[in-house]
Design a protein around this motif. Structure first.
Motif, PDB file in Angstrom:
ATOM      1  N   UNK A 478       0.860  -1.181   0.000  1.00  0.00           N
ATOM      2  CA  UNK A 478       0.000   0.000   0.000  1.00  0.00           C
ATOM      3  C   UNK A 478       0.896   1.231   0.000  1.00  0.00           C
ATOM      4  N   UNK A 479       0.473   2.338  -0.600  1.00  0.00           N
ATOM      5  CA  UNK A 479       1.322   3.527  -0.662  1.00  0.00           C
ATOM      6  C   UNK A 479       1.497   4.233   0.669  1.00  0.00           C
ATOM      7  N   UNK A 480       0.798   3.814   1.712  1.00  0.00           N
ATOM      8  CA  UNK A 480       0.940   4.434   3.025  1.00  0.00           C
ATOM      9  C   UNK A 480       2.128   3.818   3.755  1.00  0.00           C
ATOM     10  N   UNK A 515      11.213   0.044 -14.494  1.00  0.00           N
ATOM     11  CA  UNK A 515       9.956  -0.431 -15.074  1.00  0.00           C
ATOM     12  C   UNK A 515       8.864  -0.606 -14.021  1.00  0.00           C
ATOM     13  N   UNK A 516       9.225  -0.369 -12.758  1.00  0.00           N
ATOM     14  CA  UNK A 516       8.226  -0.456 -11.689  1.00  0.00           C
ATOM     15  C   UNK A 516       7.402   0.812 -11.564  1.00  0.00           C
ATOM     16  N   UNK A 517       7.649   1.807 -12.410  1.00  0.00           N
ATOM     17  CA  UNK A 517       6.802   3.003 -12.434  1.00  0.00           C
ATOM     18  C   UNK A 517       7.261   4.093 -11.489  1.00  0.00           C
ATOM     19  N   UNK A 518       6.325   4.987 -11.150  1.00  0.00           N
ATOM     20  CA  UNK A 518       6.607   6.136 -10.289  1.00  0.00           C
ATOM     21  C   UNK A 518       6.956   5.656  -8.879  1.00  0.00           C
ATOM     22  N   UNK A 519       7.914   6.376  -8.229  1.00  0.00           N
ATOM     23  CA  UNK A 519       8.340   6.013  -6.889  1.00  0.00           C
ATOM     24  C   UNK A 519       8.082   7.174  -5.931  1.00  0.00           C
ATOM     25  N   UNK A 520       7.663   6.835  -4.713  1.00  0.00           N
ATOM     26  CA  UNK A 520       7.520   7.786  -3.608  1.00  0.00           C
ATOM     27  C   UNK A 520       8.591   7.475  -2.566  1.00  0.00           C
ATOM     28  N   UNK A 521       9.565   8.403  -2.405  1.00  0.00           N
ATOM     29  CA  UNK A 521      10.698   8.190  -1.507  1.00  0.00           C
ATOM     30  C   UNK A 521      10.405   8.793  -0.129  1.00  0.00           C
ATOM     31  N   UNK A 522      10.834   8.069   0.927  1.00  0.00           N
ATOM     32  CA  UNK A 522      10.667   8.501   2.323  1.00  0.00           C
ATOM     33  C   UNK A 522      12.010   8.411   3.035  1.00  0.00           C
ATOM     34  N   UNK A 537       7.100   1.706  -4.942  1.00  0.00           N
ATOM     35  CA  UNK A 537       6.948   1.682  -6.392  1.00  0.00           C
ATOM     36  C   UNK A 537       5.490   1.409  -6.719  1.00  0.00           C
ATOM     37  N   UNK A 538       4.879   2.318  -7.463  1.00  0.00           N
ATOM     38  CA  UNK A 538       3.456   2.185  -7.775  1.00  0.00           C
ATOM     39  C   UNK A 538       3.172   1.119  -8.825  1.00  0.00           C
ATOM     40  N   UNK A 539       4.195   0.632  -9.503  1.00  0.00           N
ATOM     41  CA  UNK A 539       3.993  -0.459 -10.453  1.00  0.00           C
ATOM     42  C   UNK A 539       3.738   0.042 -11.863  1.00  0.00           C
ATOM     43  N   UNK A 540       4.494  -0.497 -12.793  1.00  0.00           N
ATOM     44  CA  UNK A 540       4.298  -0.202 -14.201  1.00  0.00           C
ATOM     45  C   UNK A 540       4.165  -1.513 -14.937  1.00  0.00           C
ATOM     46  N   UNK A 541       5.212  -1.905 -15.623  1.00  0.00           N
ATOM     47  CA  UNK A 541       5.240  -3.242 -16.222  1.00  0.00           C
ATOM     48  C   UNK A 541       5.641  -4.299 -15.202  1.00  0.00           C
ATOM     49  N   UNK A 542       6.012  -3.864 -13.990  1.00  0.00           N
ATOM     50  CA  UNK A 542       6.347  -4.780 -12.904  1.00  0.00           C
ATOM     51  C   UNK A 542       5.396  -4.533 -11.741  1.00  0.00           C
ATOM     52  N   UNK A 543       5.418  -5.433 -10.765  1.00  0.00           N
ATOM     53  CA  UNK A 543       4.519  -5.320  -9.627  1.00  0.00           C
ATOM     54  C   UNK A 543       4.969  -4.212  -8.694  1.00  0.00           C
ATOM     55  N   UNK A 544       4.064  -3.698  -7.901  1.00  0.00           N
ATOM     56  CA  UNK A 544       4.355  -2.639  -6.942  1.00  0.00           C
ATOM     57  C   UNK A 544       4.925  -3.226  -5.661  1.00  0.00           C
ATOM     58  N   UNK A 545       5.383  -2.339  -4.748  1.00  0.00           N
ATOM     59  CA  UNK A 545       5.905  -2.801  -3.472  1.00  0.00           C
ATOM     60  C   UNK A 545       6.875  -1.801  -2.871  1.00  0.00           C
ATOM     61  N   UNK A 546       7.392  -2.142  -1.668  1.00  0.00           N
ATOM     62  CA  UNK A 546       8.324  -1.302  -0.923  1.00  0.00           C
ATOM     63  C   UNK A 546       9.748  -1.810  -1.126  1.00  0.00           C
ATOM     64  N   UNK A 547      10.687  -0.826  -1.180  1.00  0.00           N
ATOM     65  CA  UNK A 547      12.102  -1.136  -1.386  1.00  0.00           C
ATOM     66  C   UNK A 547      12.955  -0.170  -0.569  1.00  0.00           C
TER      67      UNK A 547
END
Length: 553
Positions: A478-480, A515-522, A537-547
């Motif tokens: 989740x983006x939160x 390719x994971x799309x837009x990223x929100x950095x914290x 990572x909000x996900x593009x051609x790849x799945x979303x998730x935290x990194x």
């Protein structure tokens, strides 16, 4: 205006035959030139007798001695081979003023409008081959309308296309008949392309492509004739593209996407669709000095004394030409006619003896004196113009002297000393790059060939001191920002956070890492006090998730 004609003169046994001319060995004795690779010695040039014994270029010396016990070898001297090739270039200037050397063993001659002076193209080519044979050199020639085609014909042409086109020609019969009549070559059955070498089956040491027929003559040749890289040749062979004709008939778009535009450039140069000039080498000033010794020497102290005499002379030559040395070479000529050498590179071009002498002095122990050294030669292998001196008054001269004293060259001298041990290319520095992607904001450059960055652009938000490839973080998708997460096998609790900072990928580039799309950095502070740089990572051609991509100091 006559159509352009290029003659490629290839000396396949240049290294071996050059030494055979000097040593006077019998041509029936197997002879080879050996190159020291650091781990082992390999054969780099063979005489005709050595090739007849089954030896090959690139073969380890120990295997060659096991196959041919009578093999005679000499250590390669690339500097002497380059000088010999340059002398052959001067010899070829009798054919045309446009002669260029192709190290390590070939010449290119633009004979446009010159062939009629020698009785035609074939008569000119035969004269070149006969004169080279009189000097003890084996020669293969290719003549075509482009540099690439001439290069390919000299090394890979085995027969003239279109010759013997009668109904009885074996290559016009059915495939089944041909398979019984002659064994197919290994590279036609899917193997690797043949290595450029002298074909024993070809009694004609030259091939001439008439004007406008370069494509016809190139089509039956292996794709290695296009001057491609080894990995490209292997990849094309795996796809079933083994001849130049197979490659020329393919769509250009898929080839460019898979192998890059360099492949298309080589194809266009070979058929004449892209220009490739023949540029004669410019006469460079001889920035070298020599010291002949009355008796052979072999001690480090004697070499040091010779260096003390040679370096000031070379620096005076450099100052007279307005040049500064970047790479200097000390050649030690032994009493048996062989030569050893050491090289030193500098981080900044200079003509000051005190900056050159220490770099060579610390490597004098690498020179093998052998039976004694009877001559020393110091050469400016790489030089470049430095700031010219201009006449100035007392005030300007005083200011210039102050600037020279204020200029600190300690870093450049340190780079030169360390580079003398591990190589100048191994010493690098970071420079800012124009990109908003965090891992692309800097580029790595060689410290010896670049100046320090004057100013680094500051991003809107701080960047971590340590940055690595993104590592997965176990947290709810989740983006939160999660209150707890797991990273590197440990559970972490969120104590403080700052963000987010949204970074979008470069849409004009296909970067696999983005390719994971837009990223929100914290910017995250954990319960243990670690300051981490997480992103979602909000996900593009790849799945979303935290990194996790970095750690703050």
């Amino acid at each position: 205006m006559p159509e352009r004609r290029i003659l490629s003169v290839w000396f396949p046994r240049l290294g071996a035959e050059r030494l055979l001319r000097r040593t006077g060995l019998d041509s029936d004795v197997p002879f080879a030139v050996v190159r020291d690779t650091g781990q082992m010695q390999v054969l780099c040039s063979l005489s005709e007798a050595a090739e007849a014994a089954g030896l090959r270029v690139g073969q380890p010396l120990r295997d060659a001695h096991a196959m041919c016990a009578t093999l005679v070898t000499k250590l390669q001297n690339p500097h002497q081979e380059a000088a010999f090739l340059a002398s052959l270039g001067r010899w070829a200037e009798r054919l045309s003023p446009w002669v260029a050397t192709q190290p390590p063993d070939a010449l290119l001659v633009d004979i446009t409008g010159c062939a009629h002076l020698f009785g035609g193209e074939e008569a000119m080519t035969c004269q070149v081959i006969e004169e080279a044979a009189f000097s003890g050199l084996t020669t293969r020639c290719g003549l075509a309308g482009t540099v690439g085609a001439a290069w390919a014909l000299a090394r890979y042409a085995r027969a003239v296309p279109g010759a013997n086109r009668s109904g009885d020609a074996i290559d016009q019969e059915a495939r089944a008949t041909r398979s019984r009549a002659a064994k197919r070559r290994h590279w036609e059955r899917g193997g690797a392309a043949p290595v450029a070498g002298v074909s024993r089956s070809n009694t004609r040491p030259f091939s001439i492509a008439p004007p406008g027929q370069a494509r016809t003559f190139l089509s039956p040749l292996p794709i290695a004739a296009l001057r491609l890289e080894e990995d490209q040749i292997a990849a094309l062979n795996r796809l079933g593209l083994r001849k130049v004709g197979d490659l020329l008939n393919q769509p250009r778009g898929p080839l460019a996407r898979r192998f890059g535009r360099g492949l298309l450039l080589r194809m266009d140069q070979a058929v004449g669709a892209a220009p490739e000039p023949v540029s004669p080498a410019r006469v460079k000033p001889r920035l070298a000095t020599r010291l002949t010794l009355p008796e052979p020497i072999g001690l480090i102290d004697d070499l040091q004394a010779g260096l003390e005499r040679l370096v000031p002379r070379l620096c005076q030559l450099l100052a007279d030409q307005g040049q500064g040395v970047r790479k200097v070479r000390l050649e030690a000529w032994r009493a048996d006619g062989t030569m050893g050498w050491i090289e030193a590179g500098l981080a900044r071009a200079t003509d000051e003896p005190d900056r050159i002498r220490p770099l060579l002095a610390m490597r004098l122990d690498e020179i093998d004196a052998g039976f004694g050294i009877d001559a020393l030669r110091l050469v400016a292998a790489v030089s470049e113009p430095i700031q010219h001196r201009t006449a100035a008054g007392h005030l300007d001269a005083t200011a210039a002297a102050r600037d020279r004293l204020a200029r600190d060259t300690a870093v450049e001298d340190l780079i030169g000393r360390v580079g003398g041990r591990i190589g100048l290319e191994a010493i690098t520095r970071l420079h800012p790059a124009s990109s908003h992607i965090p891992e692309k904001t800097s580029q790595i450059l060689a410290a010896a060939w670049s100046e320090p960055a004057v100013e680094w652009p500051r991003p809107a938000t701080p960047r971590p001191l340590l940055m690595w490839s993104p590592e997965p973080v176990t947290a709810p998708d989740a983006p939160h920002l999660p209150a707890t997460f797991r990273w590197r096998g440990r559970a972490h609790e969120l104590a403080e956070a700052k963000g987010p900072e949204r970074i979008a990928p470069e849409w004009w580039l296909d970067d696999p890492n983005w390719r994971s799309g837009v990223r929100d950095y914290w910017q995250v502070v954990t319960g243990r006090g670690e300051r981490l740089w997480l992103y979602y990572a909000h996900g593009g051609t790849m799945s979303s998730g935290w990194f996790c991509q970095g750690r703050f100091a």
